[in-house]
Write a protein that holds these residues in place. Structure first.
Motif, PDB file in Angstrom:
ATOM      1  N   MET A   1       0.836  -1.171   0.000  1.00 48.55           N
ATOM      2  CA  MET A   1       0.000   0.000   0.000  1.00 48.55           C
ATOM      3  C   MET A   1       0.884   1.238   0.000  1.00 48.55           C
ATOM      4  O   MET A   1       1.849   1.319   0.730  1.00 48.55           O
ATOM      5  N   SER A   2       0.474   2.206  -0.779  1.00 50.47           N
ATOM      6  CA  SER A   2       1.270   3.435  -0.863  1.00 50.47           C
ATOM      7  C   SER A   2       0.875   4.400   0.248  1.00 50.47           C
ATOM      8  O   SER A   2      -0.226   4.327   0.798  1.00 50.47           O
ATOM      9  N   TRP A   3       1.769   5.287   0.564  1.00 50.28           N
ATOM     10  CA  TRP A   3       1.533   6.286   1.602  1.00 50.28           C
ATOM     11  C   TRP A   3       0.358   7.197   1.250  1.00 50.28           C
ATOM     12  O   TRP A   3      -0.407   7.606   2.124  1.00 50.28           O
ATOM     13  N   GLY A   4       0.208   7.482   0.010  1.00 50.64           N
ATOM     14  CA  GLY A   4      -0.894   8.342  -0.431  1.00 50.64           C
ATOM     15  C   GLY A   4      -2.247   7.702  -0.137  1.00 50.64           C
ATOM     16  O   GLY A   4      -3.185   8.371   0.313  1.00 50.64           O
ATOM     17  N   LEU A   5      -2.360   6.392  -0.391  1.00 50.71           N
ATOM     18  CA  LEU A   5      -3.601   5.677  -0.137  1.00 50.71           C
ATOM     19  C   LEU A   5      -3.874   5.597   1.373  1.00 50.71           C
ATOM     20  O   LEU A   5      -5.009   5.794   1.820  1.00 50.71           O
ATOM     21  N   ILE A   6      -2.839   5.347   2.155  1.00 49.46           N
ATOM     22  CA  ILE A   6      -2.981   5.272   3.616  1.00 49.46           C
ATOM     23  C   ILE A   6      -3.430   6.618   4.179  1.00 49.46           C
ATOM     24  O   ILE A   6      -4.352   6.690   5.004  1.00 49.46           O
ATOM     25  N   ILE A   7      -2.809   7.696   3.716  1.00 46.89           N
ATOM     26  CA  ILE A   7      -3.181   9.041   4.181  1.00 46.89           C
ATOM     27  C   ILE A   7      -4.619   9.354   3.774  1.00 46.89           C
ATOM     28  O   ILE A   7      -5.385   9.920   4.564  1.00 46.89           O
ATOM     29  N   THR A   8      -5.039   8.964   2.576  1.00 51.89           N
ATOM     30  CA  THR A   8      -6.407   9.195   2.107  1.00 51.89           C
ATOM     31  C   THR A   8      -7.397   8.430   2.964  1.00 51.89           C
ATOM     32  O   THR A   8      -8.434   8.979   3.362  1.00 51.89           O
ATOM     33  N   ILE A   9      -7.091   7.180   3.263  1.00 50.63           N
ATOM     34  CA  ILE A   9      -7.981   6.360   4.104  1.00 50.63           C
ATOM     35  C   ILE A   9      -8.089   6.967   5.500  1.00 50.63           C
ATOM     36  O   ILE A   9      -9.190   7.081   6.061  1.00 50.63           O
ATOM     37  N   ILE A  10      -6.961   7.378   6.065  1.00 52.60           N
ATOM     38  CA  ILE A  10      -6.963   7.998   7.396  1.00 52.60           C
ATOM     39  C   ILE A  10      -7.780   9.284   7.374  1.00 52.60           C
ATOM     40  O   ILE A  10      -8.588   9.532   8.285  1.00 52.60           O
ATOM     41  N   ALA A  11      -7.613  10.099   6.344  1.00 48.50           N
ATOM     42  CA  ALA A  11      -8.367  11.359   6.231  1.00 48.50           C
ATOM     43  C   ALA A  11      -9.868  11.077   6.122  1.00 48.50           C
ATOM     44  O   ALA A  11     -10.684  11.758   6.772  1.00 48.50           O
ATOM     45  N   VAL A  12     -10.236  10.075   5.325  1.00 45.55           N
ATOM     46  CA  VAL A  12     -11.657   9.722   5.177  1.00 45.55           C
ATOM     47  C   VAL A  12     -12.223   9.238   6.513  1.00 45.55           C
ATOM     48  O   VAL A  12     -13.338   9.606   6.899  1.00 45.55           O
ATOM     49  N   VAL A  13     -11.466   8.408   7.236  1.00 48.51           N
ATOM     50  CA  VAL A  13     -11.921   7.901   8.531  1.00 48.51           C
ATOM     51  C   VAL A  13     -12.081   9.050   9.531  1.00 48.51           C
ATOM     52  O   VAL A  13     -13.087   9.121  10.260  1.00 48.51           O
ATOM     53  N   ILE A  14     -11.135   9.969   9.547  1.00 47.88           N
ATOM     54  CA  ILE A  14     -11.217  11.118  10.462  1.00 47.88           C
ATOM     55  C   ILE A  14     -12.431  11.976  10.131  1.00 47.88           C
ATOM     56  O   ILE A  14     -13.185  12.376  11.025  1.00 47.88           O
ATOM     57  N   ILE A  15     -12.657  12.246   8.857  1.00 47.14           N
ATOM     58  CA  ILE A  15     -13.811  13.045   8.439  1.00 47.14           C
ATOM     59  C   ILE A  15     -15.112  12.316   8.792  1.00 47.14           C
ATOM     60  O   ILE A  15     -16.059  12.933   9.290  1.00 47.14           O
ATOM     61  N   ALA A  16     -15.149  11.009   8.552  1.00 49.70           N
ATOM     62  CA  ALA A  16     -16.359  10.238   8.878  1.00 49.70           C
ATOM     63  C   ALA A  16     -16.632  10.255  10.386  1.00 49.70           C
ATOM     64  O   ALA A  16     -17.780  10.425  10.815  1.00 49.70           O
ATOM     65  N   LEU A  17     -15.598  10.098  11.197  1.00 49.23           N
ATOM     66  CA  LEU A  17     -15.761  10.140  12.643  1.00 49.23           C
ATOM     67  C   LEU A  17     -16.227  11.526  13.104  1.00 49.23           C
ATOM     68  O   LEU A  17     -17.100  11.642  13.964  1.00 49.23           O
TER      69      LEU A  17
END
Length: 187
Positions: A1-17
């Motif tokens: 997994m690339s860092w860009g995808l991990i950062i995007t997933i983390i950002a989406v999770v933070i926004i969803a929370l």
């Protein structure tokens, strides 16, 4: 997994929370507003239950003005209505009538010493104090809710939830004018 995808997933999770937390905060405030109103409603119903006893006591003890008794009885029905604004208007009307009832009672010595009358007036005064407290609590909750639904970025969530500002309970225009125009000579 690339860092860009991990950062995007983390950002989406933070926004969803954040989104879920903001929605739940609005729901919590709506429940708090309902609970605060129920505190007012309980005291208004208590006040409405005292009024018939007060009217009966007044009828028994004195030749009271029938208009005052009629107005008092009519205002009582507004206290138990399901409409918040109507209930508060009725409470304000009854509160405005109380000084007149007390002043008139001074002309009837037997009423001024009647324990039932004194107890009922004390119960109404207690209701008034509790309504004041409950109104303050309600208004504080509504103020927080109203501020939260318009503040960015929570306003995005409130807009999508179609939330509208709640009305605060303020002193009626007539009561405000009466208070502004009160003079010591009128007491």
């Amino acid at each position: 997994m690339s860092w860009g995808l991990i950062i995007t997933i983390i950002a989406v999770v933070i926004i969803a929370l954040w989104w879920i937390s903001t929605m739940n905060g609005f729901r919590r405030l709506k429940v708090a507003i309902q609970e605060a109103w129920s505190g007012i409603d309980v005291q208004l119903k208590r006040k409405a239950n005292i009024i018939p006893n007060l009217v009966d006591t007044l009828k028994m003890q004195m030749d009271f003005e029938s208009k005052v008794l009629t107005d008092l009885t009519a205002a009582r029905s507004g206290l138990v209505s399901g409409n918040r604004a109507e209930a508060m208007a009725a409470s304000d009307k009854i509160s405005a009538m109380l000084p007149s009832i007390r002043a008139t009672a001074e002309n009837y010595p037997s009423l001024g010493t009647n324990q039932s009358f004194l107890r009922l007036m004390e119960d109404i005064r207690d209701c008034e104090d509790k309504i004041t407290y409950a109104r303050n609590r309600y208004n504080m909750t509504v103020a927080k809710y109203n501020a939260d639904i318009i503040m960015f970025p929570a306003s995005i969530v409130s807009g999508m939830m179609h939330l509208a500002p709640e009305s605060m309970f303020e002193i009626s225009a007539q009561a405000r004018e009466d208070a502004d125009n009160m003079r010591i000579s009128k007491l």
